[in-house]
Motif scaffolding. Structure first.
Motif, mmCIF file in Angstrom:
data_model
loop_
_atom_site.group_PDB
_atom_site.id
_atom_site.type_symbol
_atom_site.label_atom_id
_atom_site.label_comp_id
_atom_site.label_asym_id
_atom_site.label_seq_id
_atom_site.Cartn_x
_atom_site.Cartn_y
_atom_site.Cartn_z
ATOM 1 N N SER A 82 100.706 29.218 -11.296
ATOM 2 C CA SER A 82 100.778 29.915 -12.824
ATOM 3 C C SER A 82 100.352 28.887 -13.837
ATOM 4 O O SER A 82 100.323 28.009 -13.924
ATOM 5 C CB SER A 82 102.189 30.481 -13.186
ATOM 6 N N THR A 83 100.554 29.828 -15.258
ATOM 7 C CA THR A 83 100.289 28.867 -16.399
ATOM 8 C C THR A 83 101.619 28.307 -16.893
ATOM 9 O O THR A 83 101.353 27.382 -18.039
ATOM 10 C CB THR A 83 99.795 29.941 -17.580
ATOM 11 N N ALA A 84 102.601 28.363 -16.254
ATOM 12 C CA ALA A 84 103.935 27.924 -16.884
ATOM 13 C C ALA A 84 104.053 26.431 -17.064
ATOM 14 O O ALA A 84 104.512 26.062 -18.154
ATOM 15 C CB ALA A 84 104.908 28.454 -15.690
ATOM 16 N N CYS A 117 91.842 29.365 -13.580
ATOM 17 C CA CYS A 117 90.131 29.660 -13.047
ATOM 18 C C CYS A 117 89.235 29.333 -14.169
ATOM 19 O O CYS A 117 88.502 28.514 -14.033
ATOM 20 C CB CYS A 117 90.073 31.043 -12.537
ATOM 21 N N TYR A 118 89.446 29.842 -15.450
ATOM 22 C CA TYR A 118 88.521 29.546 -16.418
ATOM 23 C C TYR A 118 88.375 28.147 -16.891
ATOM 24 O O TYR A 118 87.474 27.440 -17.075
ATOM 25 C CB TYR A 118 88.767 30.421 -17.786
ATOM 26 N N PRO A 119 89.818 27.548 -17.033
ATOM 27 C CA PRO A 119 89.739 26.295 -17.456
ATOM 28 C C PRO A 119 89.066 25.305 -16.465
ATOM 29 O O PRO A 119 88.574 24.257 -16.881
ATOM 30 C CB PRO A 119 91.124 25.786 -17.632
ATOM 31 N N VAL A 146 82.611 35.220 -17.788
ATOM 32 C CA VAL A 146 82.739 36.166 -17.104
ATOM 33 C C VAL A 146 83.573 36.158 -15.628
ATOM 34 O O VAL A 146 83.198 35.018 -14.944
ATOM 35 C CB VAL A 146 81.499 37.237 -16.682
ATOM 36 N N SER A 147 84.525 36.959 -15.154
ATOM 37 C CA SER A 147 85.194 36.559 -14.162
ATOM 38 C C SER A 147 84.990 37.931 -13.136
ATOM 39 O O SER A 147 84.955 39.103 -13.844
ATOM 40 C CB SER A 147 86.809 36.485 -14.390
ATOM 41 N N GLY A 148 85.297 38.025 -11.980
ATOM 42 C CA GLY A 148 85.348 39.061 -11.260
ATOM 43 C C GLY A 148 86.730 39.295 -11.287
ATOM 44 O O GLY A 148 87.728 38.907 -11.637
ATOM 45 N N GLN A 155 97.167 44.264 -10.101
ATOM 46 C CA GLN A 155 97.230 45.320 -11.306
ATOM 47 C C GLN A 155 95.738 45.530 -11.364
ATOM 48 O O GLN A 155 95.562 46.959 -11.429
ATOM 49 C CB GLN A 155 98.119 45.064 -12.369
ATOM 50 N N MET A 156 94.931 44.651 -11.843
ATOM 51 C CA MET A 156 93.790 44.765 -12.234
ATOM 52 C C MET A 156 92.726 45.301 -11.131
ATOM 53 O O MET A 156 91.835 46.188 -11.133
ATOM 54 C CB MET A 156 93.163 43.561 -12.874
ATOM 55 N N ILE A 157 93.100 44.803 -9.708
ATOM 56 C CA ILE A 157 92.528 45.464 -8.663
ATOM 57 C C ILE A 157 92.413 46.851 -8.596
ATOM 58 O O ILE A 157 91.499 47.636 -8.319
ATOM 59 C CB ILE A 157 92.730 44.400 -7.340
ATOM 60 N N LYS A 183 95.832 32.881 -22.732
ATOM 61 C CA LYS A 183 96.804 31.665 -22.368
ATOM 62 C C LYS A 183 96.270 30.574 -21.795
ATOM 63 O O LYS A 183 96.988 29.506 -21.743
ATOM 64 C CB LYS A 183 97.908 32.494 -21.158
ATOM 65 N N HIS A 184 94.925 30.484 -21.524
ATOM 66 C CA HIS A 184 94.117 29.323 -20.906
ATOM 67 C C HIS A 184 93.709 28.152 -22.026
ATOM 68 O O HIS A 184 93.234 27.199 -21.830
ATOM 69 C CB HIS A 184 92.869 29.759 -20.140
ATOM 70 N N VAL A 185 93.817 28.701 -23.552
ATOM 71 C CA VAL A 185 93.216 27.979 -24.414
ATOM 72 C C VAL A 185 93.966 26.542 -24.444
ATOM 73 O O VAL A 185 93.282 25.544 -24.612
ATOM 74 C CB VAL A 185 93.363 28.678 -25.913
HETATM 75 C C1 LIG Z 1 90.365 38.469 -15.285
HETATM 76 C C2 LIG Z 1 91.566 38.013 -15.440
HETATM 77 O O1 LIG Z 1 92.403 38.891 -16.018
HETATM 78 N N1 LIG Z 1 91.978 36.759 -15.402
HETATM 79 C C3 LIG Z 1 93.197 36.403 -15.863
HETATM 80 C C4 LIG Z 1 93.290 34.789 -15.551
HETATM 81 C C5 LIG Z 1 93.291 34.433 -14.224
HETATM 82 C C6 LIG Z 1 94.056 33.326 -14.110
HETATM 83 O O2 LIG Z 1 93.282 32.217 -13.708
HETATM 84 O O3 LIG Z 1 95.106 33.301 -14.186
HETATM 85 P P1 LIG Z 1 96.313 31.928 -14.552
HETATM 86 O O4 LIG Z 1 95.918 31.399 -15.681
HETATM 87 O O5 LIG Z 1 97.391 32.859 -14.460
HETATM 88 O O6 LIG Z 1 95.956 31.031 -13.579
HETATM 89 C C7 LIG Z 1 93.496 36.408 -17.420
HETATM 90 O O7 LIG Z 1 92.766 36.430 -18.278
HETATM 91 O O8 LIG Z 1 94.596 36.491 -17.708
#
Ligand SMILES: CC(=O)N[C@@H](CCC(=O)OP(=O)(O)O)C(=O)O
Ligand SMILES: NC(=O)C1=CN([C@@H]2O[C@H](COP(=O)(O)OP(=O)(O)OC[C@H]3O[C@@H](n4cnc5c(N)ncnc54)[C@H](OP(=O)(O)O)[C@@H]3O)[C@@H](O)[C@H]2O)C=CC1
Length: 310
Positions: A82-84, A117-119, A146-148, A155-157, A183-185
């Motif tokens: 997770s991002t925690a 994933c993005y980071p 862009v993500s799958g 939920q999004m699936i 949250k990834h910034v």
């Molecule tokens: C498409 C989509 O919704 N993607 C998620 C990020 C997926 C991921 O990497 O989540 P964590 O930071 O929790 O690891 C989002 O943008 O919140």
């Protein structure tokens, strides 16, 4: 003796993919919770505290709870998806290729945070240029991606695949994170070694897995005299000696007409490209990965293996 591994959240998107990757392994013993009991706190606490490594594939709050549940147990080590804890100083950031010392930090850590994933794409492109002094302080970095749709979890699936749901998503491609507070910034800034937060604009396409992350740059804003060749050479030097992150040659990149977001689906590697024209004013740095591969479950297994090799 086989190492005991418990995947808390094993019935979710990331957890299931880790379980599949570990199913045939004889060197580990998978501890498992029935799907119907996945939120049973007592069972989770017992399993967490019986493991050598617990892999947390949970929302942030549940990850923090798992951390509390194991805080007094010095045997169990945590690997959190997770991002925690991704910018927490007591946690090793689980991106082994991001610099030479990181593998060893992950190997010896009690707590490891799996990157977003993005980071993974953004840091993979940015950090080598910061470390080499090519990307100066104050440069306004932008990250577009862009993500799958599996990136949004169960939920999004369901929203993308079941059009009869009241909250179904009908768009084939949409922008989100429109407040620019994703949250990834923080993680991109800290582990990208940036002094300014990047402007991050994510999107989702109607394909299950795959990801493209773009960092476009103006050459006249970089270290004086920087060329497309110098940027490529810095990436090649940074990733020498490992086979997870591959820097595509300038010749191969120049010959491409398009980049397919799904090219690396099912693989746990990442490709980096430097697009542009020799003598031109701009470059576009591009990372290609599977959001559930190097972007999540593949990276988690890689980190687990490093932790087990301590
Ligand atoms: C498409 C989509 O919704 N993607 C998620 C990020 C997926 C991921 O990497 O989540 P964590 O930071 O929790 O690891 C989002 O943008 O919140
Ligand atoms: N999908 C991706 O590409 C990536 C995801 N991540 C991160 O990994 C983590 C898991 O994400 P993902 O697999 O996509 O999410 P999912 O929603 O697909 O799965 C999460 C799982 O955790 C369970 N869960 C939720 N709350 C609790 C709780 N309080 N106690 C116990 N179990 C709980 C869910 O059960 P229930 O069905 O009951 O809700 C579900 O089984 C998240 O932090 C996510 O941000 C990281 C990188 C990439």
């Amino acid at each position: 003796m086989a190492a005991k591994i418990f995947i808390d959240g094993e019935h979710g998107t990331t957890g299931l993919q880790i379980r599949t990757r570990l199913a045939a392994r004889r060197d580990i013993e998978l501890l498992s919770i029935p799907e119907s009991e996945r939120r049973n706190e007592k069972m989770r606490e017992d399993l967490l505290n019986s493991a050598d490594i617990a892999i947390l594939c949970l929302p942030d709050d549940a990850s923090k709870q798992a951390y509390e549940m194991t805080a007094a147990n010095n045997n169990v080590r945590l690997l959190d998806a997770s991002t925690a804890f991704r910018v927490h100083p007591d946690w090793a950031y689980g991106f082994a290729e991001m610099d030479r010392a990181q593998k060893e930090k992950i190997r010896s850590a009690r707590y490891v945070s799996n990157p977003g994933c993005y980071p993974t794409g953004a840091i993979g492109l940015i950090r080598p240029l910061r470390a080499a002094g090519i990307l100066p302080n104050g440069y306004p970095v932008t990250v577009n991606a862009v993500s799958g749709y599996t990136g949004g979890g169960k939920q999004m699936i369901a929203q993308m695949e079941d059009q009869s749901r009241p909250d179904a998503i009908t768009a084939n491609n949409f922008l989100y994170g429109l407040t620019l507070k994703h949250k990834h910034v923080p993680e991109m800034k800290v582990h990208g070694l940036l002094d300014r937060a990047p402007l991050f604009s994510p999107s989702v396409g109607r394909f299950a897995q795959g990801m493209i992350v773009q960092v476009p740059l103006f050459l006249d804003g970089l270290k004086e005299g920087t060329t497309i060749e110098a940027i490529h050479a810095a990436l090649v030097a940074h990733y020498a000696g490992q086979d997870i992150v591959r820097v595509v040659s300038l010749e191969e990149s120049a010959a491409l007409a398009r980049v397919d977001a799904e090219e690396l689906v099912g693989q746990d590697t990442m490709k980096l490209f430097v697009f542009g024209t020799a003598g031109g004013a701009h470059v576009n740095l591009v990372a290609l990965l599977d959001n559930l591969g190097k972007g999540a479950s593949g990276a988690a297994v890689q980190n687990m293996d490093l932790m087990l090799s301590a």
